[in-house]
Design a protein around this motif. Sequence first.
Motif, short mmCIF file in Angstrom:
data_model
loop_
_atom_site.label_atom_id
_atom_site.label_comp_id
_atom_site.label_asym_id
_atom_site.label_seq_id
_atom_site.Cartn_x
_atom_site.Cartn_y
_atom_site.Cartn_z
N UNK A 1 -22.17 -104.15 54.96
CA UNK A 1 -23.78 -104.72 55.23
C UNK A 1 -23.58 -106.42 55.24
N UNK A 2 -24.10 -106.86 56.64
CA UNK A 2 -24.29 -108.23 56.95
C UNK A 2 -25.58 -108.49 56.55
N UNK A 3 -25.95 -109.62 55.95
CA UNK A 3 -27.10 -110.08 55.61
C UNK A 3 -27.28 -111.40 55.98
N UNK A 4 -27.73 -111.81 57.21
CA UNK A 4 -27.89 -113.14 57.67
C UNK A 4 -28.68 -113.98 56.84
N UNK A 5 -28.22 -115.16 56.63
CA UNK A 5 -28.95 -116.26 55.77
C UNK A 5 -30.36 -116.46 56.13
N UNK A 6 -30.98 -116.58 55.15
CA UNK A 6 -32.38 -117.18 55.24
C UNK A 6 -32.84 -118.24 55.79
#
Lengths: 168, 161
Positions: free
Chosen positions: A122-127
């Motif tokens: 699961x990759x969550x790109x930075x805010x």
Amino acid sequence: MVVFGSGGHTTEMIQILNGLGVDYFQKISFIYSSQDILSKDAALNSFRHKNSKFILIPRARRVGQSYFSSVFTTINAFMTSVSVLVSTSPDIIICNGPAICVPIVIASYIYRILGLEYSSVVYIESFARVKTLSLTGKLLYRLSDKFVVQWPYFKKTYPRSEYYSYLV
Amino acid sequence: MSLVFVTVGSTRFDSLVEKVCSQELLAVFEKLGYSRLVVQYGKSCAQFTATNSVNFSVSGFDYKSSLDSYYDSAELVISHAGSGSILNALRREKKLVVVSNQSLMDNHQQELAQELADLGVLVQSSVSTLASSLNNINSVTLKKFPPQNSSAVKSLFQNIL
């Protein structure tokens, strides 16, 4: 397995894990880089998980390091990533942008191709990434099982990306 | 003991540290009713000056394992445009002025500051305009930053394990 970065990446990851509820996972391994003791402290300050451990991985390339010597440090970082994956065999790898995600996700991808181990990435790109992906994001876009962004502007350019309102 | 907290994050921001320690800015802080300035200056130590007068004190440090107590007690936060600092201030509903570091090569940080300034949840400024942004700060009404959607976080992780 949760991969920490420095500064903002760690703040975001802690917010996301707090939103999820820290007991969501039975067991968590926190990966952090050798130049980033602050992340470990920040995580320890923010929550306690009954079954967690911290694993240190050397940095592939320090800011300003020469390209020649970074070949060796990258190999070292990659080999450490492989051995950490073997020893922890995570069901899920969560990362949100720091460069140390790259060797870990690539190692897990190779494992998957070889049929040895399957970890969902699961990759969550930075805010912080409103309209352009980070280099790590671009590299891992195709290697992630779930590619999550935190602003709604990526759907056209990156159709696989998923947006879920405010995660942090 | 009304506190202004300035943070530059994990790297450096020489011009911002120098600016907030200048006589010009100290006068602005005092005029706005603040009595204390704490600067997390990172690697910009040479640009930092501590002062201590009857009405106003300036102290600083490079890094600490937790900045929570400073964010908690600050009334005003002045920060570089990093997402961590921005989130730490906005999640505590602090008045936030973000100063983008123009000397960074990859200036994506400005995108975030701009987007959030467009939402009206923070004030965007620059080193050269910081004094006037602060002078106007009391006439600006900032909106509340939308809360974290924890059910969205949970739905993200559904069907994975």
